[in-house]
Scaffold this motif. Structure first.
Motif, PDB file in Angstrom:
ATOM      1  N   TYR A  96     -21.917  29.793  30.353  1.00 46.69           N
ATOM      2  CA  TYR A  96     -21.018  30.191  30.906  1.00 46.69           C
ATOM      3  C   TYR A  96     -19.975  29.053  31.449  1.00 46.69           C
ATOM      4  O   TYR A  96     -18.798  28.975  31.378  1.00 46.69           O
ATOM      5  CB  TYR A  96     -21.383  31.072  32.125  1.00 46.69           C
ATOM      6  N   ALA A  97     -20.688  28.069  31.967  1.00 47.01           N
ATOM      7  CA  ALA A  97     -20.048  27.016  32.321  1.00 47.01           C
ATOM      8  C   ALA A  97     -19.144  26.129  31.186  1.00 47.01           C
ATOM      9  O   ALA A  97     -17.969  25.913  31.571  1.00 47.01           O
ATOM     10  CB  ALA A  97     -20.805  26.128  33.078  1.00 47.01           C
ATOM     11  N   VAL A  98     -19.628  25.877  30.135  1.00 47.93           N
ATOM     12  CA  VAL A  98     -19.134  25.219  29.010  1.00 47.93           C
ATOM     13  C   VAL A  98     -17.892  26.093  28.262  1.00 47.93           C
ATOM     14  O   VAL A  98     -16.873  25.748  28.091  1.00 47.93           O
ATOM     15  CB  VAL A  98     -20.118  25.094  27.802  1.00 47.93           C
ATOM     16  N   THR A  99     -18.190  27.729  28.374  1.00 38.99           N
ATOM     17  CA  THR A  99     -17.130  28.669  28.041  1.00 38.99           C
ATOM     18  C   THR A  99     -15.991  28.550  29.080  1.00 38.99           C
ATOM     19  O   THR A  99     -14.792  28.658  28.622  1.00 38.99           O
ATOM     20  CB  THR A  99     -17.639  30.039  27.916  1.00 38.99           C
ATOM     21  N   ALA A 100     -16.213  28.477  29.957  1.00 38.05           N
ATOM     22  CA  ALA A 100     -15.122  28.446  31.130  1.00 38.05           C
ATOM     23  C   ALA A 100     -14.463  27.200  31.163  1.00 38.05           C
ATOM     24  O   ALA A 100     -13.046  27.292  31.030  1.00 38.05           O
ATOM     25  CB  ALA A 100     -15.904  28.431  32.592  1.00 38.05           C
ATOM     26  N   ILE A 101     -15.034  26.025  30.632  1.00 37.75           N
ATOM     27  CA  ILE A 101     -14.277  24.958  30.735  1.00 37.75           C
ATOM     28  C   ILE A 101     -13.514  24.789  29.327  1.00 37.75           C
ATOM     29  O   ILE A 101     -12.322  24.273  29.454  1.00 37.75           O
ATOM     30  CB  ILE A 101     -15.067  23.612  30.700  1.00 37.75           C
ATOM     31  N   VAL A 102     -13.945  25.302  28.195  1.00 37.17           N
ATOM     32  CA  VAL A 102     -13.239  25.381  27.151  1.00 37.17           C
ATOM     33  C   VAL A 102     -12.103  26.399  27.144  1.00 37.17           C
ATOM     34  O   VAL A 102     -11.174  25.979  26.805  1.00 37.17           O
ATOM     35  CB  VAL A 102     -14.100  25.827  25.910  1.00 37.17           C
ATOM     36  N   LEU A 103     -12.238  27.540  27.898  1.00 34.02           N
ATOM     37  CA  LEU A 103     -11.171  28.266  28.000  1.00 34.02           C
ATOM     38  C   LEU A 103     -10.171  27.837  28.936  1.00 34.02           C
ATOM     39  O   LEU A 103      -8.653  27.984  28.453  1.00 34.02           O
ATOM     40  CB  LEU A 103     -11.615  29.638  28.531  1.00 34.02           C
ATOM     41  N   ALA A 104     -10.337  27.056  30.128  1.00 33.68           N
ATOM     42  CA  ALA A 104      -9.431  26.326  31.004  1.00 33.68           C
ATOM     43  C   ALA A 104      -8.730  25.368  30.072  1.00 33.68           C
ATOM     44  O   ALA A 104      -7.554  25.170  30.304  1.00 33.68           O
ATOM     45  CB  ALA A 104     -10.202  25.866  31.980  1.00 33.68           C
ATOM     46  N   GLY A 105      -9.371  24.821  29.263  1.00 35.85           N
ATOM     47  CA  GLY A 105      -8.783  23.392  28.527  1.00 35.85           C
ATOM     48  C   GLY A 105      -7.835  24.332  27.412  1.00 35.85           C
ATOM     49  O   GLY A 105      -6.486  23.656  27.278  1.00 35.85           O
ATOM     50  N   LEU A 106      -8.019  25.372  26.848  1.00 37.87           N
ATOM     51  CA  LEU A 106      -7.208  26.017  25.807  1.00 37.87           C
ATOM     52  C   LEU A 106      -5.859  26.460  26.624  1.00 37.87           C
ATOM     53  O   LEU A 106      -4.996  26.319  26.119  1.00 37.87           O
ATOM     54  CB  LEU A 106      -7.911  27.156  25.129  1.00 37.87           C
ATOM     55  N   ILE A 107      -6.196  27.303  27.759  1.00 39.29           N
ATOM     56  CA  ILE A 107      -5.016  27.525  28.351  1.00 39.29           C
ATOM     57  C   ILE A 107      -3.929  26.553  28.770  1.00 39.29           C
ATOM     58  O   ILE A 107      -2.990  26.567  28.778  1.00 39.29           O
ATOM     59  CB  ILE A 107      -5.491  28.603  29.675  1.00 39.29           C
ATOM     60  N   GLY A 108      -4.535  25.421  29.229  1.00 39.75           N
ATOM     61  CA  GLY A 108      -3.831  24.373  29.803  1.00 39.75           C
ATOM     62  C   GLY A 108      -2.947  23.666  28.529  1.00 39.75           C
ATOM     63  O   GLY A 108      -1.466  23.373  28.835  1.00 39.75           O
ATOM     64  N   TRP A 109      -3.792  23.758  27.510  1.00 37.05           N
ATOM     65  CA  TRP A 109      -3.147  23.174  26.362  1.00 37.05           C
ATOM     66  C   TRP A 109      -1.839  24.075  25.990  1.00 37.05           C
ATOM     67  O   TRP A 109      -0.773  23.532  25.461  1.00 37.05           O
ATOM     68  CB  TRP A 109      -4.253  23.121  25.024  1.00 37.05           C
ATOM     69  N   VAL A 110      -2.094  25.283  25.974  1.00 39.74           N
ATOM     70  CA  VAL A 110      -0.961  26.392  25.535  1.00 39.74           C
ATOM     71  C   VAL A 110       0.236  26.336  26.510  1.00 39.74           C
ATOM     72  O   VAL A 110       1.480  26.255  26.236  1.00 39.74           O
ATOM     73  CB  VAL A 110      -1.477  27.735  25.498  1.00 39.74           C
ATOM     74  N   LEU A 111      -0.196  26.077  28.057  1.00 42.79           N
ATOM     75  CA  LEU A 111       0.994  25.870  28.876  1.00 42.79           C
ATOM     76  C   LEU A 111       1.697  24.481  28.698  1.00 42.79           C
ATOM     77  O   LEU A 111       2.852  24.642  28.862  1.00 42.79           O
ATOM     78  CB  LEU A 111       0.222  25.951  30.425  1.00 42.79           C
ATOM     79  N   LEU A 112       1.159  23.668  28.414  1.00 41.13           N
ATOM     80  CA  LEU A 112       1.657  22.288  28.188  1.00 41.13           C
ATOM     81  C   LEU A 112       2.582  22.312  26.989  1.00 41.13           C
ATOM     82  O   LEU A 112       3.889  21.748  27.064  1.00 41.13           O
ATOM     83  CB  LEU A 112       0.664  21.241  28.074  1.00 41.13           C
ATOM     84  N   GLY A 113       1.969  22.866  26.086  1.00 41.66           N
ATOM     85  CA  GLY A 113       3.028  23.413  24.803  1.00 41.66           C
ATOM     86  C   GLY A 113       4.047  23.867  24.866  1.00 41.66           C
ATOM     87  O   GLY A 113       5.267  23.818  24.305  1.00 41.66           O
ATOM     88  N   LEU A 114       3.780  25.043  25.861  1.00 42.00           N
ATOM     89  CA  LEU A 114       5.170  25.953  26.137  1.00 42.00           C
ATOM     90  C   LEU A 114       5.992  24.964  27.240  1.00 42.00           C
ATOM     91  O   LEU A 114       7.307  25.184  26.680  1.00 42.00           O
ATOM     92  CB  LEU A 114       4.624  27.061  27.125  1.00 42.00           C
ATOM     93  N   LYS A 115       5.624  24.465  27.794  1.00 41.71           N
ATOM     94  CA  LYS A 115       6.761  23.607  28.766  1.00 41.71           C
ATOM     95  C   LYS A 115       7.373  22.405  27.733  1.00 41.71           C
ATOM     96  O   LYS A 115       8.623  22.405  27.726  1.00 41.71           O
ATOM     97  CB  LYS A 115       5.697  22.555  29.730  1.00 41.71           C
ATOM     98  N   ALA A 116       6.777  21.874  26.746  1.00 41.72           N
ATOM     99  CA  ALA A 116       7.397  21.008  25.824  1.00 41.72           C
ATOM    100  C   ALA A 116       8.407  21.802  24.826  1.00 41.72           C
ATOM    101  O   ALA A 116       9.182  21.251  24.636  1.00 41.72           O
ATOM    102  CB  ALA A 116       6.181  20.196  24.846  1.00 41.72           C
TER     103      ALA A 116
END
Length: 55
Positions: A12-32
């Motif tokens: 569960y911890a690894v899954t949460a970290i990966v999901l948080a990373g993907l969400i962050g990546w998408v938000l950074l891409g949206l901002k760019a």
């Protein structure tokens, strides 16, 4: 804590970290993309859809 519970917690911890990373990546891409679009519009470049309604 049993070995099984430790495994499940780690999964569960690894899954949460990966999901948080993907969400962050998408938000950074949206901002760019928004910044790039603003730069293009400031340079006078418009979207093709802006011209679609004009004769």
């Amino acid at each position: 804590m049993s070995a099984h519970a430790l495994y499940v917690t780690a999964a569960y911890a690894v899954t949460a970290i990966v999901l948080a990373g993907l969400i962050g990546w998408v938000l950074l891409g949206l901002k760019a993309r928004k910044r790039e679009l603003a730069e293009l519009e400031a340079a006078g470049i418009r979207r093709r859809s802006d011209r679609a309604g004009r004769p």
